[in-house]
Design an enzyme around this catalytic site. Structure first.
Site, mmCIF file in Angstrom:
data_model
loop_
_atom_site.group_PDB
_atom_site.id
_atom_site.type_symbol
_atom_site.label_atom_id
_atom_site.label_comp_id
_atom_site.label_asym_id
_atom_site.label_seq_id
_atom_site.Cartn_x
_atom_site.Cartn_y
_atom_site.Cartn_z
ATOM 1 N N ASP A 158 -1.377 2.187 -4.606
ATOM 2 C CA ASP A 158 -0.340 2.906 -3.851
ATOM 3 C C ASP A 158 -0.865 4.280 -3.421
ATOM 4 O O ASP A 158 -0.626 4.736 -2.303
ATOM 5 C CB ASP A 158 0.916 3.071 -4.712
ATOM 6 C CG ASP A 158 1.341 1.751 -5.333
ATOM 7 O OD1 ASP A 158 1.640 0.819 -4.582
ATOM 8 O OD2 ASP A 158 1.345 1.643 -6.567
ATOM 9 N N HIS A 186 5.478 1.094 -10.164
ATOM 10 C CA HIS A 186 4.734 0.353 -9.142
ATOM 11 C C HIS A 186 5.654 -0.737 -8.598
ATOM 12 O O HIS A 186 5.545 -1.909 -8.909
ATOM 13 C CB HIS A 186 3.460 -0.262 -9.728
ATOM 14 C CG HIS A 186 2.734 -1.154 -8.761
ATOM 15 N ND1 HIS A 186 2.159 -0.679 -7.613
ATOM 16 C CD2 HIS A 186 2.531 -2.487 -8.761
ATOM 17 C CE1 HIS A 186 1.622 -1.693 -6.943
ATOM 18 N NE2 HIS A 186 1.835 -2.798 -7.617
#
Length: 333
Positions: A158, A186
């Site tokens: 990410d 996440h």
């Protein structure tokens, strides 16, 4: 030198297929660190592992001393220096998130117990399999003799996605962007924060907000793009991110091993105990960290505005719910 023992679980899967070569050729632990690769997967795919072992042999890699394929935890977790837990139960059609949590709570409880029993107490454990934060928390709780700080989960993918979106927008190299932050889970509640990020434009370092001059993009589409990037890849490729996930795992583990560059921080899911950002204790939450001597520390003292605070709380709330669901399954198991 002595070889280090590195475990990759889910070793017959597609992330591992991209990851194993990079580790074995020295991209992660350095060009002079010999290693033993241990590959764990479930019994039905053992023949696939045999093929991967053949391929690793055929790469003729000077650092790779031995490859051990196994479906047994007592073999896989023995004397490990590093465990990269990629394997998890994937979400199938019609599955609720809580079904996924239940299936994975069982796997990571068992692997945590195996780490506790067989691995070195200094082992570094990186959880990749989703839901990564909660799986990591369960593994850590199931391995009480290994320090909580030794467990981390992957939010580097990410982090890299956020970095690259900024670089693309400005027409600079991803290397010119630093100190983006992924806060929280996440999952699609994660908060990609560029309030503190810097970008090198024509030799001068400026804040990302100042460089981009488009607050509504930064607070809107940019965040959504990063949050939903995994789903976008699946939609396009009909398979989940493997190449980029493998690259992020390499980045994450290399930073644990060698430390972060001066003046830079990275995002990692770590235990929230003792953080100064008002995130509840006993969560596995992604923070900005710096790493030195294989030990991470929170980046302290970053001012948090109301926009950020709200997003950070939202992802913490989701993690609390996931944790409660998982802990229920574990106590009833």
């Amino acid at each position: 030198g002595e070889p280090i023992r590195v475990l990759v679980t889910g070793a017959a899967g597609q992330i591992a297929y991209s990851l194993l070569y990079s580790i074995a050729k020295g991209d992660v632990f350095g060009k002079d660190q010999p290693l033993i690769l241990v590959l764990l997967d479930i019994t039905p795919v053992m023949t696939v592992l045999d093929g991967i072992v053949m391929e690793l042999q055929d790469c003729a890699l000077p650092l790779l001393r031995e490859v051990i394929p196994t479906d047994k935890e007592e073999v896989a977790f023995k004397d490990l220096d590093i465990a990269i837990l990629v394997g998890s139960m994937p979400r199938k059609e019609g599955m609720e998130r809580k079904d996924l949590l239940q299936a994975n709570a069982k796997i990571f409880k068992s692997q945590g117990a195996a780490l506790d029993k067989y691995a070195k107490k200094t082992v570094k454990v990186v959880v990749v399999g989703n839901p990564a934060n909660t799986n990591c928390l369960i593994a850590s709780k199931s391995a009480p003799s290994i320090p909580k700080e030794n467990f981390s989960c992957l939010t580097r993918l990410d982090h890299n996605r956020a970095k690259s979106q900024i670089a693309l927008k400005l027409g600079v190299s991803a290397n010119d962007v630093k100190n983006v932050i992924i806060w929280g889970n996440h999952s699609s509640t994660q908060y990609p924060d560029v309030t503190h990020a810097k970008v090198n434009v024509k030799g001068k370092e400026v804040g990302v907000y100042e460089a981009i001059k488009d607050d509504s993009w930064l607070k809107g589409d940019f965040i959504l793009t990063v949050q939903q990037r995994g789903a976008a890849v699946i939609k396009a490729r009909k398979l989940s991110s493997a190449m980029s996930a493998a690259k992020a795992i390499c980045d994450h583990v290399r930073d644990i091993w060698f430390g972060t560059p001066a003046g830079e921080f990275v995002s990692m899911g770590v235990i929230s105990d003792g953080n100064s950002y008002g995130v509840p204790e006993d969560l596995l939450y992604s923070f900005p960290v710096v790493i030195k001597d294989k030990t991470w520390k929170f980046v302290e003292g970053l001012p948090i505005n109301d926009f950020s605070r709200e997003k950070m709380n939202l992802t913490a709330k989701e993690l609390i719910e996931e944790k409660e669901t998982a802990v229920q399954f574990l106590s009833s198991a």
